[in-house]
Motif scaffolding. Structure first.
Motif, PDB file in Angstrom:
ATOM      1  N   LEU A 106       0.831  -1.199   0.000  1.00  0.00           N
ATOM      2  CA  LEU A 106       0.000   0.000   0.000  1.00  0.00           C
ATOM      3  C   LEU A 106       0.868   1.252   0.000  1.00  0.00           C
ATOM      4  CD1 LEU A 106      -2.658  -1.120   2.631  1.00  0.00           C
ATOM      5  CD2 LEU A 106      -2.943  -1.028   0.151  1.00  0.00           C
ATOM      6  N   TYR A 107       0.457   2.223  -0.816  1.00  0.00           N
ATOM      7  CA  TYR A 107       1.131   3.529  -0.854  1.00  0.00           C
ATOM      8  C   TYR A 107       0.141   4.608  -0.436  1.00  0.00           C
ATOM      9  CZ  TYR A 107       3.785   7.573  -2.282  1.00  0.00           C
ATOM     10  OH  TYR A 107       4.471   8.755  -2.261  1.00  0.00           O
ATOM     11  N   THR A 109       2.815   4.342   3.020  1.00  0.00           N
ATOM     12  CA  THR A 109       2.834   3.528   4.227  1.00  0.00           C
ATOM     13  C   THR A 109       2.342   4.366   5.399  1.00  0.00           C
ATOM     14  OG1 THR A 109       5.138   4.129   4.607  1.00  0.00           O
ATOM     15  CG2 THR A 109       4.726   2.079   3.403  1.00  0.00           C
ATOM     16  N   LYS A 115      -5.222   5.065   0.865  1.00  0.00           N
ATOM     17  CA  LYS A 115      -4.165   4.153   0.439  1.00  0.00           C
ATOM     18  C   LYS A 115      -4.404   3.697  -0.998  1.00  0.00           C
ATOM     19  CE  LYS A 115      -2.360   3.827   4.633  1.00  0.00           C
ATOM     20  NZ  LYS A 115      -1.027   4.321   4.959  1.00  0.00           N
ATOM     21  N   ALA A 205      -6.422  -1.446   4.123  1.00  0.00           N
ATOM     22  CA  ALA A 205      -6.168  -0.065   3.712  1.00  0.00           C
ATOM     23  C   ALA A 205      -6.765   0.945   4.685  1.00  0.00           C
ATOM     24  CB  ALA A 205      -6.732   0.176   2.317  1.00  0.00           C
TER      25      ALA A 205
END
Length: 290
Positions: A106-107, A109, A115, A205
């Motif tokens: 996931l971007y 963090t 996310k 997320a």
């Protein structure tokens, strides 16, 4: 003769400094475009159209992009719609990953904001905003004093793994976890009737969704039941009775004036303690009241 190109320096900004949007094309035959581990690749993103609402690096001529563990920075000016993806690197092949962002991670963090799911599949580097979690459960019922049994709940969407919590009164219902499904269990407690619970599902997320769950609770012990016909004409429908039924053996059963549905169907063979029937009712089925 194809050659491998290694880039060193500080950073790559396809749209240039200052938040501009652009597409950086790289070419070089069938070689490799290799990022230095200290070379940051920086993108601006506010939509899913390359060169218009997000930056993109695009390789042409069969050039492989080797990320080599380089740092990644994405400045998200406006979030994508749920389920949308942005292809930040369009290549025939990608080797390696950005530092700290393996496939499926996931971007960004850390805790929220929104996310995005990282993917390098098909030679592209994409960020995808996950959909919301969904959950559906059919009509459920249980009998007071018995262990509740129902098909396991199976959330969909979002990002696995999920977690589940349950609230409602009385607090007899519990959810266990089996992978990404949630079998429900617990010893059913009264009162009889429809009991309402709330299922809270959170995904990896950080997205949280609440789902209502109604369980029709039946009084399995002998009792004093009155026909209401609230649902249909079927004897076995729990909410056709007050309290929720159907009546158990040894019960008192009353068919009183008031209900609009008086043609009772699917009457079973059952031994009752007492039956009171008001004029105007008709009972039919394969059973026998004794």
């Amino acid at each position: 003769q194809p050659v491998a190109a290694t880039i060193t320096g500080a950073r790559i900004q396809p749209g240039g400094p200052g938040g501009g949007i652009g597409i950086l094309e790289i070419s070089g035959g069938a070689g490799a475009f290799v990022l230095h581990p200290n070379l940051s690749m920086e993108f601006d993103l506010s939509g899913n159209i390359p060169g218009v609402t997000h930056d993109q690096v695009k390789s042409v001529g069969g050039l492989t992009v080797d990320l080599n563990g380089a740092p990644l920075s994405v400045s998200i000016k406006s979030n994508l719609i749920r389920g949308q993806s942005a292809t930040l690197i369009d290549a025939d092949a990608i080797n390696g990953t950005f530092s700290g962002y393996p496939e499926g991670s996931l971007y960004p963090t850390g805790p929220p904001p929104v996310k995005y799911v990282v993917s390098y599949a098909g030679g592209d580097f994409t960020l995808t905003r996950p959909t919301l979690v969904t959950l559906s459960a059919g009509a459920l019922s249980g009998t007071i004093g018995q262990v509740f049994s129902a098909p396991a709940l199976a959330p969909a969407g979002g990002v696995t793994p999920y977690s589940l919590s349950i609230s409602g009164e009385p607090a007899w219902l519990m959810g266990t976890q089996d992978g990404n499904t949630f079998p429900l269990t617990g010893t059913v407690a009264g009162p009889a009737g429809v009991q309402n619970f709330t299922l809270r599902v959170a995904d990896a997320a950080g997205q949280v969704a609440n789902f209502p769950l109604a369980i029709t609770v039946i009084n399995g012990a002998p009792g004093d039941y009155s026909w209401t016909g609230s649902v249909d004409s079927d004897w076995s429908s729990p909410m056709n009775w007050s309290p929720a039924g159907p009546p158990s053996p040894g019960s008192i059963v009353r068919f009183l004036s008031g209900p609009s549905i008086t043609n009772v169907t699917n009457v079973p063979t059952i031994s009752l303690d007492f039956v009171e029937i008001t004029d105007g009712y008709s009972l039919s089925g394969s059973g026998l009241l004794t």
